[in-house]
Motif scaffolding. Structure first.
Motif, PDB file in Angstrom:
ATOM      1  N   LYS A 244       0.935   4.649  13.785  1.00  0.00           N
ATOM      2  CA  LYS A 244       0.730   3.598  14.782  1.00  0.00           C
ATOM      3  C   LYS A 244       1.560   2.356  14.471  1.00  0.00           C
ATOM      4  O   LYS A 244       2.042   1.686  15.388  1.00  0.00           O
ATOM      5  CB  LYS A 244      -0.754   3.225  14.855  1.00  0.00           C
ATOM      6  N   MET A 245       1.726   2.062  13.184  1.00  0.00           N
ATOM      7  CA  MET A 245       2.454   0.847  12.813  1.00  0.00           C
ATOM      8  C   MET A 245       3.962   1.033  12.912  1.00  0.00           C
ATOM      9  O   MET A 245       4.672   0.166  13.404  1.00  0.00           O
ATOM     10  CB  MET A 245       2.068   0.416  11.388  1.00  0.00           C
ATOM     11  N   ASP A 246       4.447   2.176  12.406  1.00  0.00           N
ATOM     12  CA  ASP A 246       5.891   2.429  12.406  1.00  0.00           C
ATOM     13  C   ASP A 246       6.108   3.927  12.231  1.00  0.00           C
ATOM     14  O   ASP A 246       5.995   4.457  11.126  1.00  0.00           O
ATOM     15  CB  ASP A 246       6.575   1.653  11.275  1.00  0.00           C
ATOM     16  N   GLU A 247       6.391   4.597  13.327  1.00  0.00           N
ATOM     17  CA  GLU A 247       6.515   6.056  13.289  1.00  0.00           C
ATOM     18  C   GLU A 247       7.625   6.518  12.352  1.00  0.00           C
ATOM     19  O   GLU A 247       7.517   7.567  11.712  1.00  0.00           O
ATOM     20  CB  GLU A 247       6.759   6.592  14.693  1.00  0.00           C
ATOM     21  N   CYS A 248       8.671   5.728  12.245  1.00  0.00           N
ATOM     22  CA  CYS A 248       9.775   6.097  11.355  1.00  0.00           C
ATOM     23  C   CYS A 248       9.321   6.054   9.897  1.00  0.00           C
ATOM     24  O   CYS A 248       9.583   6.983   9.131  1.00  0.00           O
ATOM     25  CB  CYS A 248      10.956   5.162  11.576  1.00  0.00           C
ATOM     26  N   VAL A 249       8.623   4.993   9.518  1.00  0.00           N
ATOM     27  CA  VAL A 249       8.123   4.868   8.149  1.00  0.00           C
ATOM     28  C   VAL A 249       7.117   5.972   7.836  1.00  0.00           C
ATOM     29  O   VAL A 249       7.060   6.490   6.717  1.00  0.00           O
ATOM     30  CB  VAL A 249       7.486   3.479   7.931  1.00  0.00           C
ATOM     31  N   SER A 250       6.328   6.352   8.837  1.00  0.00           N
ATOM     32  CA  SER A 250       5.283   7.351   8.602  1.00  0.00           C
ATOM     33  C   SER A 250       5.852   8.696   8.169  1.00  0.00           C
ATOM     34  O   SER A 250       5.137   9.510   7.563  1.00  0.00           O
ATOM     35  CB  SER A 250       4.437   7.537   9.858  1.00  0.00           C
ATOM     36  N   LYS A 251       7.121   8.951   8.435  1.00  0.00           N
ATOM     37  CA  LYS A 251       7.719  10.234   8.063  1.00  0.00           C
ATOM     38  C   LYS A 251       7.767  10.443   6.549  1.00  0.00           C
ATOM     39  O   LYS A 251       7.857  11.586   6.092  1.00  0.00           O
ATOM     40  CB  LYS A 251       9.119  10.350   8.653  1.00  0.00           C
ATOM     41  N   CYS A 252       7.699   9.347   5.796  1.00  0.00           N
ATOM     42  CA  CYS A 252       7.728   9.496   4.340  1.00  0.00           C
ATOM     43  C   CYS A 252       6.415  10.073   3.799  1.00  0.00           C
ATOM     44  O   CYS A 252       6.325  10.384   2.611  1.00  0.00           O
ATOM     45  CB  CYS A 252       8.053   8.169   3.667  1.00  0.00           C
TER      46      CYS A 252
ATOM     47  N   VAL B 197       0.838  -1.207   0.000  1.00  0.00           N
ATOM     48  CA  VAL B 197       0.000   0.000   0.000  1.00  0.00           C
ATOM     49  C   VAL B 197       0.867   1.249   0.000  1.00  0.00           C
ATOM     50  O   VAL B 197       0.615   2.203  -0.749  1.00  0.00           O
ATOM     51  CB  VAL B 197      -0.948  -0.009   1.218  1.00  0.00           C
ATOM     52  N   LEU B 198       1.910   1.247   0.830  1.00  0.00           N
ATOM     53  CA  LEU B 198       2.811   2.397   0.877  1.00  0.00           C
ATOM     54  C   LEU B 198       3.480   2.622  -0.471  1.00  0.00           C
ATOM     55  O   LEU B 198       3.596   3.772  -0.938  1.00  0.00           O
ATOM     56  CB  LEU B 198       3.867   2.181   1.960  1.00  0.00           C
ATOM     57  N   ALA B 199       3.915   1.547  -1.102  1.00  0.00           N
ATOM     58  CA  ALA B 199       4.565   1.672  -2.407  1.00  0.00           C
ATOM     59  C   ALA B 199       3.618   2.282  -3.439  1.00  0.00           C
ATOM     60  O   ALA B 199       4.011   3.153  -4.229  1.00  0.00           O
ATOM     61  CB  ALA B 199       5.058   0.307  -2.884  1.00  0.00           C
ATOM     62  N   LEU B 200       2.358   1.867  -3.428  1.00  0.00           N
ATOM     63  CA  LEU B 200       1.386   2.397  -4.383  1.00  0.00           C
ATOM     64  C   LEU B 200       1.086   3.871  -4.100  1.00  0.00           C
ATOM     65  O   LEU B 200       0.984   4.680  -5.030  1.00  0.00           O
ATOM     66  CB  LEU B 200       0.098   1.572  -4.316  1.00  0.00           C
ATOM     67  N   LEU B 201       0.946   4.215  -2.833  1.00  0.00           N
ATOM     68  CA  LEU B 201       0.690   5.614  -2.471  1.00  0.00           C
ATOM     69  C   LEU B 201       1.827   6.525  -2.920  1.00  0.00           C
ATOM     70  O   LEU B 201       1.599   7.583  -3.526  1.00  0.00           O
ATOM     71  CB  LEU B 201       0.504   5.736  -0.959  1.00  0.00           C
ATOM     72  N   LEU B 202       3.051   6.111  -2.627  1.00  0.00           N
ATOM     73  CA  LEU B 202       4.199   6.942  -2.977  1.00  0.00           C
ATOM     74  C   LEU B 202       4.435   6.974  -4.483  1.00  0.00           C
ATOM     75  O   LEU B 202       4.893   7.982  -5.023  1.00  0.00           O
ATOM     76  CB  LEU B 202       5.450   6.441  -2.251  1.00  0.00           C
ATOM     77  N   ASN B 203       4.108   5.879  -5.149  1.00  0.00           N
ATOM     78  CA  ASN B 203       4.265   5.873  -6.607  1.00  0.00           C
ATOM     79  C   ASN B 203       3.281   6.838  -7.265  1.00  0.00           C
ATOM     80  O   ASN B 203       3.632   7.571  -8.195  1.00  0.00           O
ATOM     81  CB  ASN B 203       4.072   4.464  -7.156  1.00  0.00           C
ATOM     82  N   ASP B 204       2.036   6.855  -6.779  1.00  0.00           N
ATOM     83  CA  ASP B 204       1.072   7.815  -7.309  1.00  0.00           C
ATOM     84  C   ASP B 204       1.489   9.243  -6.983  1.00  0.00           C
ATOM     85  O   ASP B 204       1.266  10.162  -7.781  1.00  0.00           O
ATOM     86  CB  ASP B 204      -0.319   7.536  -6.741  1.00  0.00           C
ATOM     87  N   TYR B 205       2.100   9.431  -5.823  1.00  0.00           N
ATOM     88  CA  TYR B 205       2.592  10.772  -5.495  1.00  0.00           C
ATOM     89  C   TYR B 205       3.710  11.180  -6.449  1.00  0.00           C
ATOM     90  O   TYR B 205       3.730  12.322  -6.936  1.00  0.00           O
ATOM     91  CB  TYR B 205       3.093  10.814  -4.050  1.00  0.00           C
ATOM     92  N   ARG B 206       4.638  10.282  -6.710  1.00  0.00           N
ATOM     93  CA  ARG B 206       5.737  10.605  -7.621  1.00  0.00           C
ATOM     94  C   ARG B 206       5.215  10.898  -9.031  1.00  0.00           C
ATOM     95  O   ARG B 206       5.807  11.695  -9.761  1.00  0.00           O
ATOM     96  CB  ARG B 206       6.742   9.458  -7.660  1.00  0.00           C
ATOM     97  N   ASN B 207       4.126  10.272  -9.388  1.00  0.00           N
ATOM     98  CA  ASN B 207       3.532  10.479 -10.713  1.00  0.00           C
ATOM     99  C   ASN B 207       2.306  11.388 -10.638  1.00  0.00           C
ATOM    100  O   ASN B 207       1.409  11.309 -11.471  1.00  0.00           O
ATOM    101  CB  ASN B 207       3.137   9.127 -11.315  1.00  0.00           C
ATOM    102  N   ARG B 208       2.290  12.281  -9.656  1.00  0.00           N
ATOM    103  CA  ARG B 208       1.111  13.092  -9.400  1.00  0.00           C
ATOM    104  C   ARG B 208       0.732  13.995 -10.574  1.00  0.00           C
ATOM    105  O   ARG B 208      -0.458  14.275 -10.773  1.00  0.00           O
ATOM    106  CB  ARG B 208       1.303  13.928  -8.131  1.00  0.00           C
ATOM    107  N   LEU B 209       1.715  14.449 -11.340  1.00  0.00           N
ATOM    108  CA  LEU B 209       1.379  15.305 -12.483  1.00  0.00           C
ATOM    109  C   LEU B 209       0.595  14.524 -13.528  1.00  0.00           C
ATOM    110  O   LEU B 209      -0.393  15.024 -14.086  1.00  0.00           O
ATOM    111  CB  LEU B 209       2.653  15.884 -13.100  1.00  0.00           C
ATOM    112  N   SER B 210       1.000  13.284 -13.779  1.00  0.00           N
ATOM    113  CA  SER B 210       0.272  12.436 -14.717  1.00  0.00           C
ATOM    114  C   SER B 210      -1.112  12.091 -14.184  1.00  0.00           C
ATOM    115  O   SER B 210      -2.105  12.109 -14.925  1.00  0.00           O
ATOM    116  CB  SER B 210       1.056  11.145 -14.996  1.00  0.00           C
ATOM    117  N   VAL B 211      -1.167  11.772 -12.895  1.00  0.00           N
ATOM    118  CA  VAL B 211      -2.453  11.440 -12.288  1.00  0.00           C
ATOM    119  C   VAL B 211      -3.411  12.614 -12.424  1.00  0.00           C
ATOM    120  O   VAL B 211      -4.563  12.462 -12.843  1.00  0.00           O
ATOM    121  CB  VAL B 211      -2.276  11.068 -10.797  1.00  0.00           C
ATOM    122  N   ARG B 212      -2.937  13.804 -12.109  1.00  0.00           N
ATOM    123  CA  ARG B 212      -3.809  14.979 -12.126  1.00  0.00           C
ATOM    124  C   ARG B 212      -4.197  15.372 -13.547  1.00  0.00           C
ATOM    125  O   ARG B 212      -5.333  15.805 -13.788  1.00  0.00           O
ATOM    126  CB  ARG B 212      -3.107  16.154 -11.432  1.00  0.00           C
TER     127      ARG B 212
END
Length: 248
Positions: free
Chosen positions: A116-124, A78-93
């Motif tokens: 809650k799951m991993d505070e360090c990971v959440s920083k991304c 899920v994190l990978a998909l979220l960040l990938n869509d963010y990186r491609n946000r111009l295309s998505v929009r």
């Protein structure tokens, strides 16, 4: 459970969330019946097409994580998909403003789960959340973009302030500029939302601290950030915004 049934289940759950909390048994149906890659991808397709699904996707992820805290496969996908869509946000929009808004809503819905799951990971999530708000406000926005940005700020302003108060103040200045503009996309309702955000910021992000005389939105007037009409499957299934392997 085949793909069509999974899509149908997600659509039903999204509708049921409007009636009240979803029993945890409904989430349990999802675990173990699909690979995490398939489940994550179907969740993504639903949250991009249906603005109601973001909080539900966050609940599904949290429930499955609690069932086995050592299994991070779904949260990683899920994190990978979220960040990938963010990186491609111009295309998505460029392809769909609705899908872009829904992806931003999902970032905000997922952030507290990852804390809650991993505070360090959440920083991304921090940079994507601020950058996405800037895009909704700055990049030739339409009325729906501005409404979404305003309501996300009203609901998450305290969290954002704690993460980076300086960036929040920059956003508040942008909202002030919008308030005095004559841009037709800044409708009366958008102005009401922005004034309410400004009041929240001025009074410590607490509704209770705002004097009654300054309250700008009644309970009936507050806008939901849900896009009520989901995209059709054909509108989104053709969208490919890069692969998870492209994430650094």
């Amino acid at each position: 459970m085949n793909d069509d049934k999974l899509r149908s289940l997600f659509a039903s759950l999204a509708t049921l969330t409007q009636q009240g909390p979803i029993p945890v048994q409904a989430y349990s149906m999802l675990a173990g019946q699909h690979s995490t890659e398939v489940l994550a991808e179907h969740m993504r397709l639903r949250w991009l097409s249906d603005g109601r699904f973001a909080p539900l996707a966050a609940n599904i992820l949290m429930h499955i994580h609690k069932a086995d805290t050592k299994d991070i496969s779904l949260s990683s996908n899920v994190l990978a998909l979220l960040l990938n869509d963010y990186r491609n946000r111009l295309s998505v929009r460029n392809d769909s403003r609705l899908m872009f808004r829904n992806s931003v809503k999902t970032l905000f819905a997922m952030y507290p789960v990852y804390v809650k799951m991993d505070e360090c990971v959440s920083k991304c999530f921090i940079k994507p959340m601020f950058s996405s708000l800037d895009a909704l406000i700055d990049d030739s926005p339409d009325t729906d973009d501005l409404e979404t940005a305003g309501i996300l700020l009203s609901e998450n302003g305290k969290v954002l302030h704690d993460l980076n108060s300086y960036l929040v103040e920059r956003i508040i200045v942008k909202l002030r500029h919008k308030l005095i503009s004559e841009d037709p996309v800044v409708t009366k309702h958008v102005r009401q939302i922005f004034i309410h955000v400004y009041d929240l910021w001025a009074f410590g992000w607490s509704e209770l601290n705002i004097p009654e005389c300054l309250l700008t939105l009644s309970a009936e007037g507050k806008l939901s950030i849900i896009d009520q009409t989901p995209l059709r499957k054909n509108d989104i299934s053709k969208q490919e915004f890069g692969s998870k392997e492209s994430i650094i």
